[in-house]
Write a protein that holds these residues in place. Structure first.
Motif, PDB file in Angstrom:
ATOM      1  N   VAL A  25       0.513  -1.213  -0.168  1.00  0.00           N
ATOM      2  CA  VAL A  25       0.124   0.109  -0.164  1.00  0.00           C
ATOM      3  C   VAL A  25       0.921   1.342   0.288  1.00  0.00           C
ATOM      4  CG1 VAL A  25      -2.028  -1.145   0.793  1.00  0.00           C
ATOM      5  CG2 VAL A  25      -0.500  -0.221   1.920  1.00  0.00           C
ATOM      6  N   VAL A  26       0.135   2.253  -0.723  1.00  0.00           N
ATOM      7  CA  VAL A  26       1.204   3.713  -0.500  1.00  0.00           C
ATOM      8  C   VAL A  26       0.372   4.312  -0.027  1.00  0.00           C
ATOM      9  CG1 VAL A  26       2.604   5.305  -2.503  1.00  0.00           C
ATOM     10  CG2 VAL A  26       2.671   2.907  -2.612  1.00  0.00           C
ATOM     11  N   CYS A  27       0.011   5.486   0.533  1.00  0.00           N
ATOM     12  CA  CYS A  27      -0.710   6.814   1.236  1.00  0.00           C
ATOM     13  C   CYS A  27      -0.290   7.485   1.447  1.00  0.00           C
ATOM     14  CB  CYS A  27      -1.607   6.127   2.124  1.00  0.00           C
ATOM     15  SG  CYS A  27      -0.678   5.453   3.518  1.00  0.00           S
ATOM     16  N   THR A  28      -0.827   9.140   1.368  1.00  0.00           N
ATOM     17  CA  THR A  28      -0.303  10.089   2.021  1.00  0.00           C
ATOM     18  C   THR A  28      -0.564   9.491   3.707  1.00  0.00           C
ATOM     19  OG1 THR A  28      -2.183  11.117   1.666  1.00  0.00           O
ATOM     20  CG2 THR A  28      -0.246  12.058   0.549  1.00  0.00           C
ATOM     21  N   ALA A  29       0.111  10.690   4.806  1.00  0.00           N
ATOM     22  CA  ALA A  29       0.138   9.756   6.318  1.00  0.00           C
ATOM     23  C   ALA A  29       0.293  11.076   7.135  1.00  0.00           C
ATOM     24  CB  ALA A  29       1.229   8.921   6.443  1.00  0.00           C
ATOM     25  N   ASP A  30      -0.038  11.230   8.325  1.00  0.00           N
ATOM     26  CA  ASP A  30       0.664  12.325   9.141  1.00  0.00           C
ATOM     27  C   ASP A  30       1.492  11.677  10.169  1.00  0.00           C
ATOM     28  OD1 ASP A  30      -0.319  10.572  10.802  1.00  0.00           O
ATOM     29  OD2 ASP A  30      -2.279  11.555  11.903  1.00  0.00           O
ATOM     30  N   ASP A  31       2.082  12.380  11.034  1.00  0.00           N
ATOM     31  CA  ASP A  31       3.318  12.302  12.202  1.00  0.00           C
ATOM     32  C   ASP A  31       2.983  10.897  12.659  1.00  0.00           C
ATOM     33  OD1 ASP A  31       4.561  14.977  11.263  1.00  0.00           O
ATOM     34  OD2 ASP A  31       3.248  15.864  13.182  1.00  0.00           O
ATOM     35  N   ASP A  32       1.954  10.442  13.010  1.00  0.00           N
ATOM     36  CA  ASP A  32       1.900   9.569  14.174  1.00  0.00           C
ATOM     37  C   ASP A  32       1.426   7.562  12.925  1.00  0.00           C
ATOM     38  OD1 ASP A  32       1.403  10.277  16.340  1.00  0.00           O
ATOM     39  OD2 ASP A  32      -0.805  10.745  15.576  1.00  0.00           O
ATOM     40  N   GLY A  33       1.697   8.184  11.317  1.00  0.00           N
ATOM     41  CA  GLY A  33       1.549   7.267  10.405  1.00  0.00           C
ATOM     42  C   GLY A  33      -0.008   6.864  10.137  1.00  0.00           C
ATOM     43  N   GLU A  34      -0.796   7.448  10.091  1.00  0.00           N
ATOM     44  CA  GLU A  34      -2.085   6.879  10.370  1.00  0.00           C
ATOM     45  C   GLU A  34      -2.333   7.917   8.947  1.00  0.00           C
ATOM     46  OE1 GLU A  34      -4.448   5.612  11.676  1.00  0.00           O
ATOM     47  OE2 GLU A  34      -2.168   4.902  13.471  1.00  0.00           O
ATOM     48  N   PRO A  35      -2.419   7.121   7.810  1.00  0.00           N
ATOM     49  CA  PRO A  35      -3.028   7.307   6.345  1.00  0.00           C
ATOM     50  C   PRO A  35      -4.322   8.343   6.531  1.00  0.00           C
ATOM     51  CG  PRO A  35      -3.743   5.224   6.630  1.00  0.00           C
ATOM     52  CD  PRO A  35      -3.483   5.228   7.814  1.00  0.00           C
ATOM     53  N   THR A  36      -3.646   9.281   5.538  1.00  0.00           N
ATOM     54  CA  THR A  36      -4.459  11.329   5.968  1.00  0.00           C
ATOM     55  C   THR A  36      -4.967  11.076   4.428  1.00  0.00           C
ATOM     56  OG1 THR A  36      -2.856  12.084   4.752  1.00  0.00           O
ATOM     57  CG2 THR A  36      -3.332  11.684   6.569  1.00  0.00           C
ATOM     58  N   GLY A  37      -5.538  10.186   3.231  1.00  0.00           N
ATOM     59  CA  GLY A  37      -6.169  10.243   2.097  1.00  0.00           C
ATOM     60  C   GLY A  37      -6.080   8.842   1.676  1.00  0.00           C
ATOM     61  N   LYS A  38      -6.421   8.805   0.345  1.00  0.00           N
ATOM     62  CA  LYS A  38      -6.517   7.376  -0.175  1.00  0.00           C
ATOM     63  C   LYS A  38      -5.624   6.240  -0.492  1.00  0.00           C
ATOM     64  CE  LYS A  38      -8.014   5.010  -5.135  1.00  0.00           C
ATOM     65  NZ  LYS A  38      -8.158   5.672  -6.192  1.00  0.00           N
ATOM     66  N   LEU A  39      -6.061   5.140  -0.126  1.00  0.00           N
ATOM     67  CA  LEU A  39      -4.727   3.516  -0.052  1.00  0.00           C
ATOM     68  C   LEU A  39      -5.077   3.243  -1.232  1.00  0.00           C
ATOM     69  CD1 LEU A  39      -5.251   2.475   3.117  1.00  0.00           C
ATOM     70  CD2 LEU A  39      -3.822   3.562   3.135  1.00  0.00           C
ATOM     71  N   TYR A  40      -3.508   3.441  -1.793  1.00  0.00           N
ATOM     72  CA  TYR A  40      -3.578   3.276  -3.165  1.00  0.00           C
ATOM     73  C   TYR A  40      -2.640   1.442  -2.683  1.00  0.00           C
ATOM     74  CZ  TYR A  40      -4.304   7.580  -4.976  1.00  0.00           C
ATOM     75  OH  TYR A  40      -4.665   8.394  -4.969  1.00  0.00           O
ATOM     76  N   THR A  41      -3.637   0.278  -3.591  1.00  0.00           N
ATOM     77  CA  THR A  41      -2.415  -0.962  -3.843  1.00  0.00           C
ATOM     78  C   THR A  41      -2.409  -1.626  -4.513  1.00  0.00           C
ATOM     79  OG1 THR A  41      -4.601  -1.019  -2.322  1.00  0.00           O
ATOM     80  CG2 THR A  41      -3.603  -3.344  -2.865  1.00  0.00           C
TER      81      THR A  41
END
Length: 70
Positions: A25-41
């Motif tokens: 998976v590839v995604c944008t994330a915040d400081d905690d590593g939580e996804p902030t947008g779409k998850l690309y598989t």
């Protein structure tokens, strides 16, 4: 707030025949590593790495590469 692009995996999934296969998976994330947008598989490690590099460059974000080979 989005601070980085994360590339992570491999994870395992099962197809309709019961065979396991890896994905990343590839995604944008915040400081905690939580996804902030779409998850690309992605079903190929190199494809996932390329996508993550392009997203990080385009968005001017740090790249966190946590992916490894299956």
């Amino acid at each position: 707030m989005t601070t980085c692009v994360v590339c992570d995996g491999p994870y395992a999934d099962v197809d309709r025949f019961g065979d396991e296969f890896p994905y990343w998976v590839v995604c944008t994330a915040d400081d905690d590593g939580e996804p902030t947008g779409k998850l690309y598989t992605c079903y190929n490690l190199e494809t996932a790495k390329d996508l993550a590099r392009k997203m990080a460059k385009d968005r001017r974000l740090d790249l966190v590469m946590e992916a490894s080979a299956a």
